[in-house]
Design an enzyme around this catalytic site. Structure first.
Site, PDB file in Angstrom:
ATOM      1  N   SER A 110      24.070  34.271  31.420  1.00  0.00           N
ATOM      2  CA  SER A 110      24.766  35.068  30.969  1.00  0.00           C
ATOM      3  C   SER A 110      26.460  34.920  30.904  1.00  0.00           C
ATOM      4  O   SER A 110      26.837  33.675  31.349  1.00  0.00           O
ATOM      5  CB  SER A 110      24.897  36.167  31.999  1.00  0.00           C
ATOM      6  OG  SER A 110      25.263  35.913  33.486  1.00  0.00           O
ATOM      7  N   GLN A 112      29.885  35.261  31.926  1.00  0.00           N
ATOM      8  CA  GLN A 112      30.451  35.723  33.170  1.00  0.00           C
ATOM      9  C   GLN A 112      31.724  35.442  33.617  1.00  0.00           C
ATOM     10  O   GLN A 112      32.228  34.520  32.927  1.00  0.00           O
ATOM     11  CB  GLN A 112      29.312  35.356  34.092  1.00  0.00           C
ATOM     12  CG  GLN A 112      28.900  33.904  34.318  1.00  0.00           C
ATOM     13  CD  GLN A 112      27.894  33.359  35.139  1.00  0.00           C
ATOM     14  OE1 GLN A 112      27.962  32.683  36.116  1.00  0.00           O
ATOM     15  NE2 GLN A 112      26.554  33.573  34.697  1.00  0.00           N
ATOM     16  N   HIS A 114      34.158  34.638  37.634  1.00  0.00           N
ATOM     17  CA  HIS A 114      34.073  34.736  39.048  1.00  0.00           C
ATOM     18  C   HIS A 114      35.112  35.228  39.493  1.00  0.00           C
ATOM     19  O   HIS A 114      36.279  35.031  39.330  1.00  0.00           O
ATOM     20  CB  HIS A 114      33.545  33.396  39.572  1.00  0.00           C
ATOM     21  CG  HIS A 114      32.350  32.804  38.830  1.00  0.00           C
ATOM     22  ND1 HIS A 114      30.818  33.568  39.117  1.00  0.00           N
ATOM     23  CD2 HIS A 114      32.116  31.779  38.193  1.00  0.00           C
ATOM     24  CE1 HIS A 114      30.048  32.724  38.524  1.00  0.00           C
ATOM     25  NE2 HIS A 114      30.527  31.804  38.081  1.00  0.00           N
ATOM     26  N   LYS A 137      34.135  31.560  43.804  1.00  0.00           N
ATOM     27  CA  LYS A 137      33.289  30.715  43.088  1.00  0.00           C
ATOM     28  C   LYS A 137      33.699  29.815  41.964  1.00  0.00           C
ATOM     29  O   LYS A 137      33.152  29.883  41.041  1.00  0.00           O
ATOM     30  CB  LYS A 137      32.044  31.528  42.791  1.00  0.00           C
ATOM     31  CG  LYS A 137      30.945  30.611  42.392  1.00  0.00           C
ATOM     32  CD  LYS A 137      29.692  31.677  41.935  1.00  0.00           C
ATOM     33  CE  LYS A 137      28.508  30.593  41.626  1.00  0.00           C
ATOM     34  NZ  LYS A 137      27.427  31.558  40.894  1.00  0.00           N
ATOM     35  N   GLU A 139      34.020  26.478  40.003  1.00  0.00           N
ATOM     36  CA  GLU A 139      32.881  25.580  39.628  1.00  0.00           C
ATOM     37  C   GLU A 139      33.339  24.716  38.556  1.00  0.00           C
ATOM     38  O   GLU A 139      34.222  24.831  37.527  1.00  0.00           O
ATOM     39  CB  GLU A 139      31.505  26.226  39.453  1.00  0.00           C
ATOM     40  CG  GLU A 139      31.625  27.352  38.251  1.00  0.00           C
ATOM     41  CD  GLU A 139      30.709  28.375  38.008  1.00  0.00           C
ATOM     42  OE1 GLU A 139      29.549  28.271  39.189  1.00  0.00           O
ATOM     43  OE2 GLU A 139      30.350  28.794  37.034  1.00  0.00           O
ATOM     44  N   HIS A 217      32.956  32.543  30.837  1.00  0.00           N
ATOM     45  CA  HIS A 217      32.066  31.504  30.357  1.00  0.00           C
ATOM     46  C   HIS A 217      30.908  31.766  30.389  1.00  0.00           C
ATOM     47  O   HIS A 217      30.326  32.828  30.896  1.00  0.00           O
ATOM     48  CB  HIS A 217      32.499  30.370  31.386  1.00  0.00           C
ATOM     49  CG  HIS A 217      32.236  30.636  32.791  1.00  0.00           C
ATOM     50  ND1 HIS A 217      32.941  31.267  33.715  1.00  0.00           N
ATOM     51  CD2 HIS A 217      30.701  30.134  33.406  1.00  0.00           C
ATOM     52  CE1 HIS A 217      32.155  31.531  34.764  1.00  0.00           C
ATOM     53  NE2 HIS A 217      31.008  30.779  34.639  1.00  0.00           N
ATOM     54  N   ARG A 236      29.096  39.922  35.443  1.00  0.00           N
ATOM     55  CA  ARG A 236      28.639  39.593  34.119  1.00  0.00           C
ATOM     56  C   ARG A 236      29.264  40.318  32.896  1.00  0.00           C
ATOM     57  O   ARG A 236      29.621  41.402  33.139  1.00  0.00           O
ATOM     58  CB  ARG A 236      27.134  39.780  34.124  1.00  0.00           C
ATOM     59  CG  ARG A 236      26.188  38.632  35.111  1.00  0.00           C
ATOM     60  CD  ARG A 236      24.831  39.251  35.293  1.00  0.00           C
ATOM     61  NE  ARG A 236      24.364  38.193  36.108  1.00  0.00           N
ATOM     62  CZ  ARG A 236      24.241  38.321  37.600  1.00  0.00           C
ATOM     63  NH1 ARG A 236      24.846  39.383  38.084  1.00  0.00           N
ATOM     64  NH2 ARG A 236      23.735  37.393  38.223  1.00  0.00           N
ATOM     65  N   LYS A 242      21.045  42.049  33.247  1.00  0.00           N
ATOM     66  CA  LYS A 242      21.443  42.376  34.750  1.00  0.00           C
ATOM     67  C   LYS A 242      22.532  43.259  34.702  1.00  0.00           C
ATOM     68  O   LYS A 242      23.063  43.575  33.432  1.00  0.00           O
ATOM     69  CB  LYS A 242      21.709  41.127  35.559  1.00  0.00           C
ATOM     70  CG  LYS A 242      20.459  40.267  35.709  1.00  0.00           C
ATOM     71  CD  LYS A 242      20.737  39.054  36.779  1.00  0.00           C
ATOM     72  CE  LYS A 242      19.572  38.087  36.810  1.00  0.00           C
ATOM     73  NZ  LYS A 242      19.933  36.873  37.626  1.00  0.00           N
TER      74      LYS A 242
END
Length: 362
Positions: A110, A112, A114, A137, A139, A217, A236, A242
């Site tokens: 997806s 999304q 954070h 989050k 990453e 991203h 998302r 979802k």
């Protein structure tokens, strides 16, 4: 007797539908290559999406040493918090602050973003069913194979150019093949058009992108190692059935256009074979070690942090003052290393060695 601070692990496989199937998946090959016999068999028709190496409650790595009473890494760290290193232990309340992964992506994840820590705390309080913890989050994704993803908004002039050209008939000029691929994977999903608004990156092995808070991203295809703060919070935007939280998404996103989204490592001054990916967050750092097969023994740099080492290529035996016997490791092998532990790796075959190591350098 000193507590054993270095031991092999078995990561936890997540079989999400977007993962590559069977032995096409780097996750499957690494999950079955690293443990002692008998090794798990790979099901040719099942997806192998992620290999988790860490202490997350939904994927706590198993300890592969019968001399250690605890069965999982999370259990062991809870009883041996000094292994984290004094700064990490104090800063992160006795917990390992990162989750290390291998990803094998067949169909797009997806689109999304954070939340930062402040927003994560607020969202978790308001809607814990969608935001399961109060942590941020950030990453980093480092390509193992050619790896395609979307990251951050394109410069405005690029977006305008795409929208102008979309009225024409030349699909090549507007990433038409990718648009059709995404539409096949997610029919009718408006997120397919994000390829015209977000930077499209194709990473070569060893290249990386860092995904800080509030940056939109998506991972589209390929294999990578990924390291992140230990969180499950995701807002998302598309390419998903979802929950999509539109008000939160629109309010939180970083809309600043950017062109160059590659995140470059630095070369270690102490070790000619070591590259360091050190993003601007306290939770994690990733090291890449490329050791030529002509080297018979390699010393792993001791750091004041617990770390997790992944063997991507090569075969070694690991020895350390606290381990009773040498630990054999091959492709897919995973090793936990306590803070300030010195580890020596002896190459057992004259092949080049490629490893990644996650740690927390405060």
């Amino acid at each position: 007797m000193a507590v054993q601070q270095v031991f092999p692990l078995s990561g936890v496989v997540q079989q999400y539908a977007w993962g590559k199937t069977g032995s096409n998946s780097e996750v499957a090959r690494r999950a079955t290559g690293g443990g002692p016999p008998p090794r798990a068999r790979v099901a040719g028709d099942k997806p192998y999406a992620e290999l988790w190496m860490g202490c997350h409650p939904r994927g706590d790595a198993k300890i592969l040493d019968n001399c250690i009473s605890q069965k999982t890494l999370g259990q062991w760290i809870a009883e041996n918090q000094d292994c984290l290193g004094s700064k990490v232990k104090d800063t992160f309340n006795g917990k390992l602050p990162f989750l290390f992964k291998v990803l094998s992506v067949e169909t797009a994840l997806s689109i999304q973003a954070h939340p930062n820590k402040e927003l994560a705390e607020k969202l978790h309080l308001q809607a814990p069913q969608h935001y399961p913890d109060a942590n941020h989050k950030p990453e980093i994704a480092i390509a193992l194979t050619s790896f395609q993803g979307l990251c951050g908004f394109r410069p405005v002039e690029e977006i305008v150019t795409f929208l102008t050209m979309a009225a024409g008939n030349n699909m090549e000029d507007i990433n038409g093949e990718l648009l059709l691929q995404l539409h096949q994977q997610y029919p009718g999903d408006i997120g397919c058009f994000a390829i015209y608004f977000l930077n499209l990156l194709t990473l070569k092995p060893g290249e990386a992108m860092f995904l800080e808070a509030n940056v939109p991203h998506a991972y589209l295809k390929g294999d990578c190692v990924e390291c992140m703060a230990c969180s499950d919070n995701t807002v998302r935007a598309g390419l998903t059935p979802k929950f999509i939280d539109v008000p939160t998404l629109c309010e939180m996103l970083n809309y600043t256009p950017s062109k160059d989204r590659l995140f470059l490592p630095t070369q270690s001054q102490e070790d000619p074979y070591l590259s360091i990916y050190n993003p601007p967050v306290p939770d994690f750092t990733v090291m890449k070690m490329e050791v030529p097969g002509s080297i018979t023994e390699y010393k792993v740099l001791a750091v004041d942090s617990a770390s997790i080492l992944l063997i991507v290529q090569g075969r070694v035996t690991a020895s350390t003052p606290t381990a009773q016997t040498p630990i054999p490791l091959q492709r897919g092998g995973v090793l936990f290393i306590g803070a300030n532990e010195s580890v020596s790796l002896k190459l057992t075959v004259p092949d080049d060695l490629l490893m990644f190591r996650a740690c927390c350098l405060l």
